[in-house]
Design a protein around this motif. Structure first.
Motif, PDB file in Angstrom:
ATOM      1  N   UNK A   1      12.301   9.541  -0.041  1.00  0.00           N
ATOM      2  CA  UNK A   1      12.813   8.876  -1.237  1.00  0.00           C
ATOM      3  C   UNK A   1      11.706   8.074  -1.912  1.00  0.00           C
ATOM      4  N   UNK A   2      10.888   7.418  -1.116  1.00  0.00           N
ATOM      5  CA  UNK A   2       9.762   6.664  -1.657  1.00  0.00           C
ATOM      6  C   UNK A   2       8.854   7.584  -2.484  1.00  0.00           C
ATOM      7  N   UNK A   3       8.573   8.771  -1.949  1.00  0.00           N
ATOM      8  CA  UNK A   3       7.725   9.742  -2.645  1.00  0.00           C
ATOM      9  C   UNK A   3       8.393  10.242  -3.914  1.00  0.00           C
ATOM     10  N   UNK A   4       9.689  10.494  -3.840  1.00  0.00           N
ATOM     11  CA  UNK A   4      10.418  10.990  -5.010  1.00  0.00           C
ATOM     12  C   UNK A   4      10.421   9.965  -6.134  1.00  0.00           C
ATOM     13  N   UNK A   5      10.629   8.705  -5.777  1.00  0.00           N
ATOM     14  CA  UNK A   5      10.646   7.655  -6.796  1.00  0.00           C
ATOM     15  C   UNK A   5       9.266   7.459  -7.416  1.00  0.00           C
ATOM     16  N   UNK A   6       8.231   7.587  -6.617  1.00  0.00           N
ATOM     17  CA  UNK A   6       6.876   7.479  -7.159  1.00  0.00           C
ATOM     18  C   UNK A   6       6.598   8.623  -8.134  1.00  0.00           C
ATOM     19  N   UNK A   7       7.114   9.807  -7.836  1.00  0.00           N
ATOM     20  CA  UNK A   7       6.949  10.951  -8.735  1.00  0.00           C
ATOM     21  C   UNK A   7       7.674  10.716 -10.051  1.00  0.00           C
TER      22      UNK A   7
ATOM     23  N   UNK B   1       0.781  -1.224   0.000  1.00  0.00           N
ATOM     24  CA  UNK B   1       0.000   0.000   0.000  1.00  0.00           C
ATOM     25  C   UNK B   1       0.814   1.276   0.000  1.00  0.00           C
ATOM     26  N   UNK B   2       1.999   1.247   0.575  1.00  0.00           N
ATOM     27  CA  UNK B   2       2.798   2.467   0.703  1.00  0.00           C
ATOM     28  C   UNK B   2       3.989   2.508  -0.242  1.00  0.00           C
ATOM     29  N   UNK B   3       4.422   1.381  -0.762  1.00  0.00           N
ATOM     30  CA  UNK B   3       5.655   1.348  -1.547  1.00  0.00           C
ATOM     31  C   UNK B   3       5.468   1.915  -2.947  1.00  0.00           C
ATOM     32  N   UNK B   4       6.419   2.718  -3.398  1.00  0.00           N
ATOM     33  CA  UNK B   4       6.328   3.420  -4.684  1.00  0.00           C
ATOM     34  C   UNK B   4       6.181   2.462  -5.857  1.00  0.00           C
ATOM     35  N   UNK B   5       6.871   1.317  -5.819  1.00  0.00           N
ATOM     36  CA  UNK B   5       6.843   0.409  -6.973  1.00  0.00           C
ATOM     37  C   UNK B   5       5.458  -0.205  -7.151  1.00  0.00           C
TER      38      UNK B   5
END
Length: 293
Positions: free
Chosen positions: A256-262, A58-62
């Motif tokens: 970092x998780x948010x940045x990668x999702x972006x 639910x929270x992971x960018x990938x």
């Protein structure tokens, strides 16, 4: 239509037992089980992974980025569908996204292990969940869409699975598939995940077309992160002998998780514009079963 796995007869989906031989599926832990011999030890995956997935997805960018791409592809290429089967639904993270986007669709999720179905049913009580072996799908021309998201790379007989998916689809229906890509990215992470292979585009296309499908869209994704993936694999090789942490790539800081999702959202925007990316950590393919003539 259902397909009897005992006598191969086709019969109405509303019937619990085959009218020809009188046999039907078993029940394991409260779930209909078409291949109960594999319900607790089916190979290709470890039942203990489901708890990890339920915690991370639910929270992971990938997972979030892949879900967004899958939902876009379904909406773009599969149109107004009424029935959807997900093979290897895991904890129903993807299927719950489909349910939110298509609340009127009839959804069915399947897993080879009943352990996963407990998590799936808890997350999405409105869907139907069954235990089955993807190499022996107990349906014929039953679904408008069949999905398999990072599943067939776990199965030695992937070509058989694709043939079974074709048989389970109604004429004109489509499959949506994601797989890990590029053999040169193979690492301990693949071994931990029980992967049999990472695909090349040509291998995957050949197998899909051999099963009778016509490919409508194929693109890499997680392309922007490919340099980081390569660096991670190289660093791991240099540190051979050290204890392997299979969750290291998921345990990252929130920023970092948010940045990668972006970053992956920007990549998805290119795909939506019609740009098919040639390389990337994963590949998405949408293919159609030809309509009946």
């Amino acid at each position: 239509m259902k397909r009897c796995l005992h006598c191969d007869a086709s019969y109405d989906s509303g019937l619990a037992h085959c009218p020809v031989c009188g046999r039907g599926p078993a029940e394991v832990d409260g779930f209909v089980a078409y291949s109960p011999q594999f319900a607790r030890d089916g190979g290709g995956f470890k039942a203990g992974y489901y708890a990890e997935l339920a915690r991370l997805e639910g929270a992971n960018f990938w997972f979030r980025a892949r879900n967004a791409l899958i939902l876009w592809a379904i909406g773009k290429y599969c149109g107004r569908f009424q029935s959807f089967l997900e093979i290897g639904c895991g904890t129903a993270y993807v299927l719950s996204g489909v349910a939110g986007a298509y609340p009127s669709a009839r959804l069915r999720g399947s897993e080879i292990f009943v352990a996963g179905l407990g998590f799936a049913a808890q997350r999405l009580p409105s869907a139907e969940f069954v235990q089955m072996d993807a190499r022996e799908i107990p349906f014929r021309e039953e679904f408008d869409v069949v999905g398999a998201f990072d599943v067939i790379e776990h199965i030695e007989e992937d070509e058989r699975v694709l043939v079974q998916m074709h048989a389970a689809l109604k004429p004109g229906g489509c499959i949506v598939i994601t797989v890990p890509q590029h053999a040169w990215l193979w690492s301990e992470t693949d071994e931990y995940a029980c992967h049999v292979r990472r695909y090349s585009a040509s291998e995957l296309h050949r197998k899909i077309e051999a099963a009778g499908f016509e490919i409508e869209r194929s693109t890499s994704f997680v392309s922007a992160l490919l340099p980081a993936l390569m660096a991670s694999r190289l660093a791991r090789k240099k540190s051979a002998g050290k204890a392997f942490d299979p969750l290291a790539e998921f345990n990252i800081s929130p920023w970092l998780n948010k940045a990668l999702e972006t970053v992956l959202a920007a990549e998805r925007a290119l795909i939506r514009l019609g740009i098919s990316l040639p390389v990337g950590g994963s590949r998405l393919v949408v293919a159609r079963k030809p309509a009946a003539r």
